[in-house]
Write a protein that holds these residues in place. Sequence first.
Motif, short mmCIF file in Angstrom:
data_model
loop_
_atom_site.label_atom_id
_atom_site.label_comp_id
_atom_site.label_asym_id
_atom_site.label_seq_id
_atom_site.Cartn_x
_atom_site.Cartn_y
_atom_site.Cartn_z
N LYS A 257 94.44 -27.35 6.71
CA LYS A 257 94.74 -28.15 7.90
C LYS A 257 96.15 -27.77 8.36
CE LYS A 257 94.56 -31.56 10.92
NZ LYS A 257 95.89 -31.37 11.57
N ASP A 258 96.21 -27.10 9.52
CA ASP A 258 97.48 -26.59 10.03
C ASP A 258 98.15 -25.68 9.01
OD1 ASP A 258 97.12 -28.01 12.40
OD2 ASP A 258 98.19 -29.77 11.63
N GLY A 259 97.34 -24.87 8.34
CA GLY A 259 97.86 -23.92 7.36
C GLY A 259 98.15 -24.50 6.00
N VAL A 260 97.95 -25.82 5.84
CA VAL A 260 98.22 -26.48 4.56
C VAL A 260 96.90 -26.72 3.84
CG1 VAL A 260 99.21 -28.49 3.43
CG2 VAL A 260 100.26 -27.60 5.52
N PRO A 261 96.76 -26.23 2.58
CA PRO A 261 95.51 -26.43 1.85
C PRO A 261 95.28 -27.91 1.52
CG PRO A 261 97.17 -25.48 0.41
CD PRO A 261 97.75 -25.48 1.80
N LEU A 262 94.02 -28.35 1.64
CA LEU A 262 93.65 -29.73 1.32
C LEU A 262 92.95 -29.77 -0.03
CD1 LEU A 262 92.21 -30.89 4.77
CD2 LEU A 262 94.55 -31.08 3.92
N ASP A 263 93.37 -30.70 -0.86
CA ASP A 263 92.78 -30.84 -2.18
C ASP A 263 91.60 -31.80 -2.12
OD1 ASP A 263 92.32 -30.78 -4.90
OD2 ASP A 263 93.86 -32.28 -5.36
N ASN A 264 90.39 -31.28 -2.32
CA ASN A 264 89.18 -32.10 -2.37
C ASN A 264 89.04 -33.01 -1.15
OD1 ASN A 264 86.78 -33.08 -3.47
ND2 ASN A 264 87.82 -34.66 -4.66
N PRO A 265 88.98 -32.44 0.06
CA PRO A 265 88.92 -33.26 1.27
C PRO A 265 87.57 -33.95 1.46
CG PRO A 265 88.67 -30.96 1.84
CD PRO A 265 88.98 -30.99 0.37
N TYR A 266 87.62 -35.15 2.04
CA TYR A 266 86.42 -35.94 2.34
C TYR A 266 86.47 -36.39 3.81
CZ TYR A 266 84.59 -36.75 -2.41
OH TYR A 266 84.01 -36.61 -3.64
N LEU B 243 93.30 -46.70 1.11
CA LEU B 243 92.12 -45.89 0.81
C LEU B 243 92.23 -45.14 -0.52
CD1 LEU B 243 91.48 -44.41 4.36
CD2 LEU B 243 90.25 -46.25 3.24
N GLY B 244 93.40 -45.15 -1.11
CA GLY B 244 93.56 -44.45 -2.38
C GLY B 244 93.57 -42.94 -2.24
N ALA B 245 93.63 -42.44 -1.02
CA ALA B 245 93.66 -41.00 -0.75
C ALA B 245 94.44 -40.78 0.54
CB ALA B 245 92.26 -40.42 -0.63
N GLU B 246 95.15 -39.65 0.62
CA GLU B 246 95.98 -39.36 1.78
C GLU B 246 95.12 -39.17 3.03
OE1 GLU B 246 100.00 -38.72 3.12
OE2 GLU B 246 99.19 -39.33 1.17
N VAL B 247 95.49 -39.91 4.10
CA VAL B 247 94.81 -39.74 5.38
C VAL B 247 95.38 -38.51 6.07
CG1 VAL B 247 94.30 -40.75 7.62
CG2 VAL B 247 94.37 -42.22 5.59
N VAL B 248 94.54 -37.48 6.24
CA VAL B 248 94.98 -36.24 6.86
C VAL B 248 94.91 -36.34 8.38
CG1 VAL B 248 94.56 -33.76 7.04
CG2 VAL B 248 94.23 -34.93 4.84
N GLU B 249 93.81 -36.92 8.88
CA GLU B 249 93.63 -37.01 10.33
C GLU B 249 92.60 -38.07 10.65
OE1 GLU B 249 92.51 -34.11 14.13
OE2 GLU B 249 93.02 -33.26 12.19
N VAL B 250 92.82 -38.77 11.78
CA VAL B 250 91.83 -39.70 12.31
C VAL B 250 90.90 -38.91 13.22
CG1 VAL B 250 91.45 -41.75 13.70
CG2 VAL B 250 93.43 -41.64 12.19
N LEU B 251 89.61 -38.88 12.88
CA LEU B 251 88.65 -38.08 13.63
C LEU B 251 88.09 -38.83 14.83
CD1 LEU B 251 86.73 -36.56 10.58
CD2 LEU B 251 88.65 -35.57 11.84
N SER B 252 87.80 -40.10 14.67
CA SER B 252 87.29 -40.91 15.77
C SER B 252 87.38 -42.38 15.40
CB SER B 252 85.82 -40.54 16.08
OG SER B 252 84.98 -40.89 15.00
#
Length: 213
Positions: free
Chosen positions: A67-76, A105-114
């Motif tokens: 995401k923007d060149g940054v690797p995501l660890d186990n994205p959901y 949520l116990g996990a980092e929010v990377v982006e709001v999709l909708s």
Amino acid sequence: MALAEAWYQKEVVWGAAGVVVAVILGVLTLWITIRGNNPRRRLVYSVPTATPVVQTRNRVSGLQVLKDGVPLDNPYVVELTIASRSRRDIPSSAFDQNKPLVLDLGAEVVEVLSHGMTPSGATPWTWDQTNGRQIAVGPCRLGKNERLTIALLVGGRPVVTNPQNPLIDVDLEAEVDNRIVRRTLSTWVSLITGITALITAVATLLSAFSILR
């Protein structure tokens, strides 16, 4: 003499029946009054879908999601819902000291999709993302039977824990597979009231029958 005794027994039976009816009506009146003066207000939250971006069976050694060149660890990809199950609107004044309702949520929010509201046309609830893992809702009016749905991309498997509920006299509950996890206080009050009325009625009838003997 026999007629007098039969008449007396009928009077006792009808008197006992009247007491039972009076008790039941009294309990019902009290229950309706409490429900009318204290309408049940409740919010439920759930994560109905949480889908890994890369399915386990499709994992390839060295494969990364960026995401923007940054690797995501186990994205959901996650769908978070918050719904009002109240009989009336919850006013913005119900938020104690104007503090928001916070779900971690116990996990980092990377982006709001909708995001969206149900039913369509409902006034959007005020919400935002805080400190990377949390979604904060309000202060705002939470309409009767309205639902906020937010789709998110998060880093890691989401698990909502320790929600912060500043709402006054509003129960907050987790919902799993359309089942409420916790019973609210009003549910237990109604149950106890019903049991008490039943015990009272049975005790009254037993007392009447003991008099007849």
